[in-house]
Design a protein around this motif. Structure first.
Motif, PDB file in Angstrom:
ATOM      1  N   UNK A  86       0.833  -1.206   0.000  1.00 23.66           N
ATOM      2  CA  UNK A  86       0.000   0.000   0.000  1.00 23.66           C
ATOM      3  C   UNK A  86       0.869   1.259   0.000  1.00 23.66           C
ATOM      4  N   UNK A  87       2.045   1.199   0.595  1.00 27.47           N
ATOM      5  CA  UNK A  87       2.879   2.410   0.576  1.00 27.47           C
ATOM      6  C   UNK A  87       3.392   2.664  -0.837  1.00 27.47           C
ATOM      7  N   UNK A  88       3.654   1.584  -1.587  1.00 27.97           N
ATOM      8  CA  UNK A  88       4.079   1.773  -2.978  1.00 27.97           C
ATOM      9  C   UNK A  88       2.969   2.435  -3.796  1.00 27.97           C
ATOM     10  N   UNK A 115      -1.932 -10.654   2.303  1.00 22.54           N
ATOM     11  CA  UNK A 115      -0.495 -10.916   2.188  1.00 22.54           C
ATOM     12  C   UNK A 115       0.247  -9.626   2.520  1.00 22.54           C
ATOM     13  N   UNK A 116       1.557  -9.752   2.672  1.00 19.32           N
ATOM     14  CA  UNK A 116       2.387  -8.588   2.998  1.00 19.32           C
ATOM     15  C   UNK A 116       3.635  -8.585   2.126  1.00 19.32           C
ATOM     16  N   UNK A 117       4.144  -7.389   1.895  1.00 23.74           N
ATOM     17  CA  UNK A 117       5.343  -7.243   1.058  1.00 23.74           C
ATOM     18  C   UNK A 117       6.529  -6.921   1.966  1.00 23.74           C
ATOM     19  N   UNK A 118       7.523  -7.767   1.921  1.00 22.28           N
ATOM     20  CA  UNK A 118       8.713  -7.523   2.749  1.00 22.28           C
ATOM     21  C   UNK A 118       9.477  -6.345   2.133  1.00 22.28           C
ATOM     22  N   UNK A 119       9.747  -5.293   2.883  1.00 21.24           N
ATOM     23  CA  UNK A 119      10.505  -4.172   2.311  1.00 21.24           C
ATOM     24  C   UNK A 119      11.855  -4.663   1.778  1.00 21.24           C
ATOM     25  N   UNK A 120      12.237  -4.259   0.556  1.00 17.84           N
ATOM     26  CA  UNK A 120      13.468  -4.787  -0.052  1.00 17.84           C
ATOM     27  C   UNK A 120      14.696  -4.680   0.851  1.00 17.84           C
ATOM     28  N   UNK A 121      14.792  -3.609   1.632  1.00 15.63           N
ATOM     29  CA  UNK A 121      15.986  -3.434   2.472  1.00 15.63           C
ATOM     30  C   UNK A 121      16.067  -4.478   3.576  1.00 15.63           C
ATOM     31  N   UNK A 122      14.938  -5.140   3.859  1.00 15.46           N
ATOM     32  CA  UNK A 122      14.893  -6.126   4.950  1.00 15.46           C
ATOM     33  C   UNK A 122      15.126  -7.546   4.431  1.00 15.46           C
ATOM     34  N   UNK A 123      14.756  -7.766   3.150  1.00  9.66           N
ATOM     35  CA  UNK A 123      14.836  -9.120   2.577  1.00  9.66           C
ATOM     36  C   UNK A 123      16.247  -9.689   2.746  1.00  9.66           C
ATOM     37  N   UNK A 172      -9.134  -1.349   9.173  1.00 10.57           N
ATOM     38  CA  UNK A 172      -7.933  -1.285   8.317  1.00 10.57           C
ATOM     39  C   UNK A 172      -6.923  -0.254   8.824  1.00 10.57           C
ATOM     40  N   UNK A 173      -7.393   0.614   9.728  1.00  7.27           N
ATOM     41  CA  UNK A 173      -6.485   1.613  10.290  1.00  7.27           C
ATOM     42  C   UNK A 173      -5.264   1.003  10.977  1.00  7.27           C
ATOM     43  N   UNK A 174      -5.377  -0.255  11.381  1.00  9.59           N
ATOM     44  CA  UNK A 174      -4.229  -0.865  12.070  1.00  9.59           C
ATOM     45  C   UNK A 174      -3.348  -1.681  11.110  1.00  9.59           C
ATOM     46  N   UNK A 175      -3.787  -1.801   9.854  1.00  6.83           N
ATOM     47  CA  UNK A 175      -2.968  -2.585   8.903  1.00  6.83           C
ATOM     48  C   UNK A 175      -1.733  -1.785   8.502  1.00  6.83           C
ATOM     49  N   UNK A 176      -0.608  -2.459   8.328  1.00  3.00           N
ATOM     50  CA  UNK A 176       0.630  -1.720   8.024  1.00  3.00           C
ATOM     51  C   UNK A 176       0.732  -1.311   6.557  1.00  3.00           C
ATOM     52  N   UNK A 177       1.631  -0.376   6.307  1.00  2.28           N
ATOM     53  CA  UNK A 177       1.928   0.047   4.937  1.00  2.28           C
ATOM     54  C   UNK A 177       2.362  -1.115   4.063  1.00  2.28           C
ATOM     55  N   UNK A 178       2.898  -2.149   4.678  1.00  2.00           N
ATOM     56  CA  UNK A 178       3.408  -3.304   3.919  1.00  2.00           C
ATOM     57  C   UNK A 178       2.310  -4.236   3.428  1.00  2.00           C
ATOM     58  N   UNK A 179       1.047  -3.951   3.756  1.00  2.00           N
ATOM     59  CA  UNK A 179      -0.036  -4.819   3.295  1.00  2.00           C
ATOM     60  C   UNK A 179      -0.029  -4.890   1.770  1.00  2.00           C
ATOM     61  N   UNK A 180      -0.134  -6.129   1.280  1.00  2.00           N
ATOM     62  CA  UNK A 180      -0.087  -6.311  -0.179  1.00  2.00           C
ATOM     63  C   UNK A 180      -1.364  -5.801  -0.816  1.00  2.00           C
ATOM     64  N   UNK A 181      -1.230  -5.220  -2.013  1.00  2.00           N
ATOM     65  CA  UNK A 181      -2.399  -4.771  -2.753  1.00  2.00           C
ATOM     66  C   UNK A 181      -2.214  -5.097  -4.227  1.00  2.00           C
TER      67      UNK A 181
END
Ligand SMILES: Cc1cc2nc3c(=O)[nH]c(=O)nc-3n(C[C@H](O)[C@H](O)[C@H](O)COP(=O)(O)OP(=O)(O)OC[C@H]3O[C@@H](n4cnc5c(N)ncnc54)[C@H](O)[C@@H]3O)c2cc1C
Length: 249
Positions: A86-88, A115-123, A172-181
């Motif tokens: 979602x942040x993307x 699903x969630x997207x692992x931030x590239x810097x963390x992978x 949804x207010x508690x879902x993180x920016x990393x939530x897949x969309x």
């Protein structure tokens, strides 16, 4: 499910129907989108007879060099992006001119199994991935609990679809920016160039930069002449970036 890479699918591409009364003396291999742009450009000067004997690729290279990019606006490509956060998409949809978007609704769609997207810097770093994952899982558990409680709180709302929407839009207010969309994105070739130039550069955020580089490769396959001046290279931060020779056509 955790995503470590985005997925890009081509949903639509131009279909050029050449008018019999204005035939162009085409040269070289090209796609419908590229021919459509060449046709539009040649109409401006009625140069369908192709006096310089250019191939479509050469013609469009000259268009880009001269920054006459409005003819590229006739060719639209629709891509489906999945496995993006979602942040993307929050950054992506800032690109307005020549673009159209349709994105998964968190008000209607149940995110209990999101699903969630692992931030590239963390992978690739087990410790960081573990810490990130713990937060994401806790957030998802909080979401599930909130939806349940809100469904109960608003049990007097008869329309169940409306009640679910009320619950999900608050939870949804508690879902993180990393939530897949998932998002369907249509753009004309000029708008894609602008967006992809900005988002594939070294200054762009890593996840959107990775997507932009992938989209460049996909669109280069669709219509090479529109992106022939784009070079993907390994930047100093050891990740791919791209540079556009004819910047902001
Ligand atoms: C590395 C990076 C960091 C960023 N950081 C931030 C940030 O911290 N905060 C933030 O809010 N945004 C940030 N942005 C987003 C940025 O400000 C733009 O919103 C985004 O890049 C879209 O660019 P654009 O408006 O040029 O694109 P589009 O909307 O696609 O427009 C394309 C072009 O059309 C023309 N155009 C479009 N609309 C108009 C208009 N209304 N009037 C006149 N001309 C127009 C302009 O020439 C424009 O460049 C960042 C972008 C990047 C790439």
């Amino acid at each position: 499910m955790l995503y470590t890479e985005p997925k890009v699918t081509v949903l639509a591409r131009p279909q050029f129907a050449e008018p019999a009364h204005l035939p162009v003396a085409w040269k070289g291999e090209s796609s419908d989108g590229e021919r459509l742009a060449e046709f539009a450009g040649r109409l401006c000067y009625m140069s369908q007879h192709n006096p310089a004997g250019r191939t479509t690729a050469e013609y469009l290279e000259n268009i880009k060099r001269q920054r006459h990019g409005s003819v590229l606006e006739h060719a639209n490509y629709t891509l489906l992006f999945e496995g993006v956060s979602r942040s993307l998409t929050h950054e992506l949809v800032r690109h307005r001119a020549g673009m159209a978007y349709s994105q998964l609704s968190q008000r209607y769609v149940d995110e209990s199994e999101a699903s969630f997207v692992v931030p590239p810097a963390i992978v690739g770093d087990a410790e960081l991935e573990g810490a990130w994952r713990a937060q994401v899982e806790a957030a998802q558990a909080a979401y599930v609990a909130l939806v349940e409680q809100l469904m109960d709180r608003y049990r007097w709302v008869d329309d169940k679809v409306h009640r679910r929407k009320m619950a999900r839009e608050a939870a949804r207010g508690v879902l993180p920016n990393s939530t897949e969309t998932k998002i369907v994105v249509t753009g004309n070739a000029r708008a894609w160039r602008t967006l992809l130039e900005l988002r594939s550069s070294e200054g762009a955020e890593l996840e959107i930069r990775r997507l932009a580089v992938l989209a460049i490769r996909v669109l280069q396959g669709e219509a090479p002449a529109f992106f022939s001046d784009v070079e993907v290279y390994d930047a100093a931060d050891r990740r791919p970036a791209a540079r556009f020779l004819h910047s902001k056509v």
